[in-house]
Design an enzyme around this catalytic site. Structure first.
Site, PDB file in Angstrom:
ATOM      1  N   GLY A  15       0.852  -1.092  -0.402  1.00  0.00           N
ATOM      2  CA  GLY A  15      -0.143  -0.082  -0.192  1.00  0.00           C
ATOM      3  C   GLY A  15       0.882   0.911   0.030  1.00  0.00           C
ATOM      4  CB  SER A  17       0.400   3.390  -4.561  1.00  0.00           C
ATOM      5  OG  SER A  17      -0.934   3.262  -4.169  1.00  0.00           O
ATOM      6  CG  ASP A  65      -4.699  -7.683  -6.179  1.00  0.00           C
ATOM      7  OD1 ASP A  65      -4.977  -7.892  -4.177  1.00  0.00           O
ATOM      8  OD2 ASP A  65      -6.108  -7.970  -6.499  1.00  0.00           O
ATOM      9  CB  SER A 143      -4.383  -2.634  14.271  1.00  0.00           C
ATOM     10  OG  SER A 143      -5.412  -3.062  14.018  1.00  0.00           O
ATOM     11  CE1 TYR A 157     -10.177  -0.632   7.925  1.00  0.00           C
ATOM     12  CE2 TYR A 157     -10.904   0.127   9.587  1.00  0.00           C
ATOM     13  CZ  TYR A 157      -9.496  -0.161   8.490  1.00  0.00           C
ATOM     14  OH  TYR A 157      -8.407   0.712   8.559  1.00  0.00           O
ATOM     15  CE  LYS A 161      -7.074  -2.166   8.961  1.00  0.00           C
ATOM     16  NZ  LYS A 161      -5.923  -2.078   8.700  1.00  0.00           N
ATOM     17  CB  THR A 192      -4.864   8.486   3.726  1.00  0.00           C
ATOM     18  OG1 THR A 192      -6.348   7.964   4.212  1.00  0.00           O
ATOM     19  CG2 THR A 192      -3.837   8.813   5.438  1.00  0.00           C
TER      20      THR A 192
HETATM   21  N1  LIG Z   1      -6.499   7.116   7.149  1.00  0.00           N
HETATM   22  C1  LIG Z   1      -7.241   6.150   7.909  1.00  0.00           C
HETATM   23  O1  LIG Z   1      -7.874   6.841   8.642  1.00  0.00           O
HETATM   24  C2  LIG Z   1      -6.541   5.151   8.594  1.00  0.00           C
HETATM   25  C3  LIG Z   1      -6.737   4.955   9.852  1.00  0.00           C
HETATM   26  C4  LIG Z   1      -6.431   3.625  10.594  1.00  0.00           C
HETATM   27  C5  LIG Z   1      -6.068   2.212  10.287  1.00  0.00           C
HETATM   28  N2  LIG Z   1      -5.579   2.832   8.516  1.00  0.00           N
HETATM   29  C6  LIG Z   1      -5.170   1.531   7.956  1.00  0.00           C
HETATM   30  O2  LIG Z   1      -3.700   2.218   6.988  1.00  0.00           O
HETATM   31  C7  LIG Z   1      -3.690   1.364   6.466  1.00  0.00           C
HETATM   32  C8  LIG Z   1      -3.162   2.633   5.154  1.00  0.00           C
HETATM   33  O3  LIG Z   1      -4.568   3.192   4.698  1.00  0.00           O
HETATM   34  P1  LIG Z   1      -4.492   4.468   3.809  1.00  0.00           P
HETATM   35  O4  LIG Z   1      -5.475   5.641   5.102  1.00  0.00           O
HETATM   36  O5  LIG Z   1      -3.243   5.412   3.658  1.00  0.00           O
HETATM   37  O6  LIG Z   1      -5.263   4.509   2.473  1.00  0.00           O
HETATM   38  P2  LIG Z   1      -5.254   4.886   1.740  1.00  0.00           P
HETATM   39  O7  LIG Z   1      -4.743   5.618   0.711  1.00  0.00           O
HETATM   40  O8  LIG Z   1      -6.618   4.558   0.623  1.00  0.00           O
HETATM   41  O9  LIG Z   1      -4.013   4.080   0.578  1.00  0.00           O
HETATM   42  C9  LIG Z   1      -4.643   2.629   0.361  1.00  0.00           C
HETATM   43  C10 LIG Z   1      -2.969   1.736  -0.225  1.00  0.00           C
HETATM   44  O10 LIG Z   1      -3.447   0.616  -0.212  1.00  0.00           O
HETATM   45  C11 LIG Z   1      -2.944  -0.271  -1.791  1.00  0.00           C
HETATM   46  N3  LIG Z   1      -4.138  -1.507  -1.813  1.00  0.00           N
HETATM   47  C12 LIG Z   1      -5.432  -1.610  -1.603  1.00  0.00           C
HETATM   48  N4  LIG Z   1      -5.978  -2.389  -1.937  1.00  0.00           N
HETATM   49  C13 LIG Z   1      -4.837  -3.591  -2.606  1.00  0.00           C
HETATM   50  C14 LIG Z   1      -4.594  -3.768  -2.559  1.00  0.00           C
HETATM   51  N5  LIG Z   1      -5.745  -5.457  -3.089  1.00  0.00           N
HETATM   52  N6  LIG Z   1      -3.237  -4.845  -3.185  1.00  0.00           N
HETATM   53  C15 LIG Z   1      -2.211  -4.277  -3.258  1.00  0.00           C
HETATM   54  N7  LIG Z   1      -2.568  -2.735  -2.407  1.00  0.00           N
HETATM   55  C16 LIG Z   1      -3.546  -2.673  -2.224  1.00  0.00           C
HETATM   56  C17 LIG Z   1      -3.924   0.974  -2.298  1.00  0.00           C
HETATM   57  O11 LIG Z   1      -2.833   1.275  -3.714  1.00  0.00           O
HETATM   58  P3  LIG Z   1      -3.282   0.592  -5.048  1.00  0.00           P
HETATM   59  O12 LIG Z   1      -4.862   0.938  -4.613  1.00  0.00           O
HETATM   60  O13 LIG Z   1      -3.251   1.076  -6.043  1.00  0.00           O
HETATM   61  O14 LIG Z   1      -3.407  -1.224  -4.352  1.00  0.00           O
HETATM   62  C18 LIG Z   1      -3.055   2.397  -1.173  1.00  0.00           C
HETATM   63  O15 LIG Z   1      -1.588   1.892  -1.606  1.00  0.00           O
HETATM   64  C19 LIG Z   1      -4.672   0.908   5.941  1.00  0.00           C
HETATM   65  O16 LIG Z   1      -4.397  -0.403   6.576  1.00  0.00           O
HETATM   66  C20 LIG Z   1      -6.340   1.252   7.111  1.00  0.00           C
HETATM   67  O17 LIG Z   1      -6.348   0.416   6.941  1.00  0.00           O
HETATM   68  C21 LIG Z   1      -5.693   4.431   8.293  1.00  0.00           C
END
Ligand SMILES: NC(=O)c1ccc[n+]([C@@H]2O[C@H](COP(=O)([O-])OP(=O)(O)OC[C@H]3O[C@@H](n4cnc5c(N)ncnc54)[C@H](OP(=O)(O)O)[C@@H]3O)[C@@H](O)[C@H]2O)c1
Length: 270
Positions: A15, A17, A65, A143, A157, A161, A192
Site C-alpha cells: 500500500g 502508493s 495485488d 491495524s 472493517y 482488523k 488520506t
Molecule cells: N486513513 C485512516 O483514517 C486510517 C486509520 C487507521 C488505520 N488505517 C489503515 O492504514 C492503512 C493504509 O490506509 P490509508 O489511509 O493510507 O489508505 P489509502 O490512502 O486508501 O491507501 C491504501 C493503499 O493500499 C493499496 N491497496 C489497496 N488494496 C490493495 C490490494 N488489494 N493490493 C495491493 N495494494 C492495495 C492502495 O493502492 P492500490 O489501490 O493502487 O492498490 C494504496 O496504496 C490501511 O490498512 C488502513 O486500514 C487508516
C-alpha cells in the site's frame, strides 16, 4: 529517535502508493533504507518513486495485488533477488467499508478480509521463512483503533482488523525465539484517500473528520515505535483513552461510542 536505525535495511511496504504507506516509504527512505514499494497501481508507485529520488537508499517498484498469493510470492522473490533479504515487512495495504453488517453482501465481506487480513497473511507466509533463516526481522502490522474498539457501521472493517491483531499476537509469540519482532500500530482517523477508497464512506461516514492525523505524523510515530523496539502503539490521545476504557469500563465506552459514532451523510471533502 536514534539516528538512522534503518540505514541500509530492506523495508517492504504494501500500500505504498498512497496515504500512510507513501508517508512510510518517505520516512524509511529519509533514514537511508532500501524500500520495496508495493500496490496495484504501477503509475502511482512510479509517482512515489519519483518523489523519493533525492533521498538516500534504493527504491524498487513492484505492482501486485495483496489478495493474490502468487503475486505476493513474486514480490518477495523479486525483493530477495534484488536486495537479498527483507529486514522489515510493513503490512499496510488496506481498505474500509461502511455499513451495517446485516446489509452487507458476503462478497463484500470476503473482499475486505482478502485485502485486510489475507493480504498480510500471504506476505507473512512468504517473508517469515527468510527472516527465520537469518534469525532477524521486524513485521509491522498496520491495524487501527478499529482493531480493538468496534463501532457501529464499521463491523466488517473492525472484524478484519481484530483478526489481524489476533494473528499478530500469535505471530509475536511464535517468532520470539527466532529473534523476529512484531509491532502492531493503530492510527486514528488519518487524512488520506482511505475514505474515498472505502465503500459507502462518503455517504454514510460514521466518524468526525474534523480532527485528522496527517499521514506524515503517523509515519514518523510508526518509525519511532519500530526503532525503539515497541510491540504495539496507539497513536492518538482519544484512542488511548478508548483502549483503557475498553478494559476497565466497557459499558461507559459503549455509551460514548453510540453518542459519537453516527452516520454523517456528507463528510467534509479533504
Ligand atoms: N486513513 C485512516 O483514517 C486510517 C486509520 C487507521 C488505520 N488505517 C489503515 O492504514 C492503512 C493504509 O490506509 P490509508 O489511509 O493510507 O489508505 P489509502 O490512502 O486508501 O491507501 C491504501 C493503499 O493500499 C493499496 N491497496 C489497496 N488494496 C490493495 C490490494 N488489494 N493490493 C495491493 N495494494 C492495495 C492502495 O493502492 P492500490 O489501490 O493502487 O492498490 C494504496 O496504496 C490501511 O490498512 C488502513 O486500514 C487508516
Amino acid at each position: 529517535m536514534k539516528p538512522a536505525v534503518f540505514k541500509d535495511k530492506v523495508v517492504l511496504i504494501t500500500g505504498a502508493s498512497s496515504g500512510i504507506g507513501r508517508a512510510l516509504a518517505m520516512a524509511f527512505s529519509v533514514q537511508g533504507a532500501q524500500v520495496a514499494l508495493v500496490a496495484r497501481t504501477e503509475a502511482h508507485l512510479r509517482d512515489v518513486e519519483q518523489q523519493l529520488t533525492a533521498l538516500p537508499g534504493r527504491r524498487l517498484v513492484i505492482p501486485a495485488d495483496v489478495r493474490n498469493p502468487q503475486q505476493v510470492e513474486h514480490v518477495v522473490q523479486t525483493v530477495m533477488e534484488q536486495f537479498k533479504r527483507v529486514d522489515v515487512l510493513v503490512n499496510n495495504a488496506g481498505k474500509g467499508y461502511c455499513g451495517e453488517l446485516a446489509d452487507m453482501t458476503a462478497a463484500d465481506m470476503y473482499d475486505l478480509f482478502e485485502t485486510n487480513f489475507f493480504g498480510p497473511f500471504h506476505f507473512y507466509r512468504s517473508v517469515v521463512p527468510h527472516m527465520i533463516q537469518r534469525r532477524s526481522g521486524l513485521i509491522i502490522q498496520v491495524s487501527s483503533v478499529s482493531g480493538f474498539c468496534a463501532v457501529p457501521l464499521g463491523g466488517a472493517y473492525c472484524a478484519t482488523k481484530f483478526a489481524l491483531e489476533a494473528m499478530s499476537d500469535s505471530a509475536r509469540l511464535e517468532l520470539q525465539s527466532h529473534n523476529i519482532r512484531v509491532l502492531v500500530v493503530r492510527p486514528g482517523v488519518t487524512n488520506t484517500s482511505f475514505f474515498d477508497h472505502a465503500k459507502n464512506f462518503r455517504v454514510r461516514n460514521p466518524f468526525s473528520l474534523s480532527r485528522m492525523m496527517s499521514p506524515d505524523t503517523v509515519a514518523r510515530q510508526v518509525v519511532q515505535a519500530a526503532a525503539s523496539g515497541r510491540r504495539e502503539c496507539v497513536l492518538t490521545a482519544e484512542a488511548k483513552i478508548s483502549y483503557w476504557l475498553k478494559r476497565i469500563a466497557p459499558r461507559l465506552l459503549d455509551h460514548i461510542i453510540i453518542r459519537y459514532v453516527k452516520p454523517r451523510p456528507t463528510a467534509p471533502a479533504r
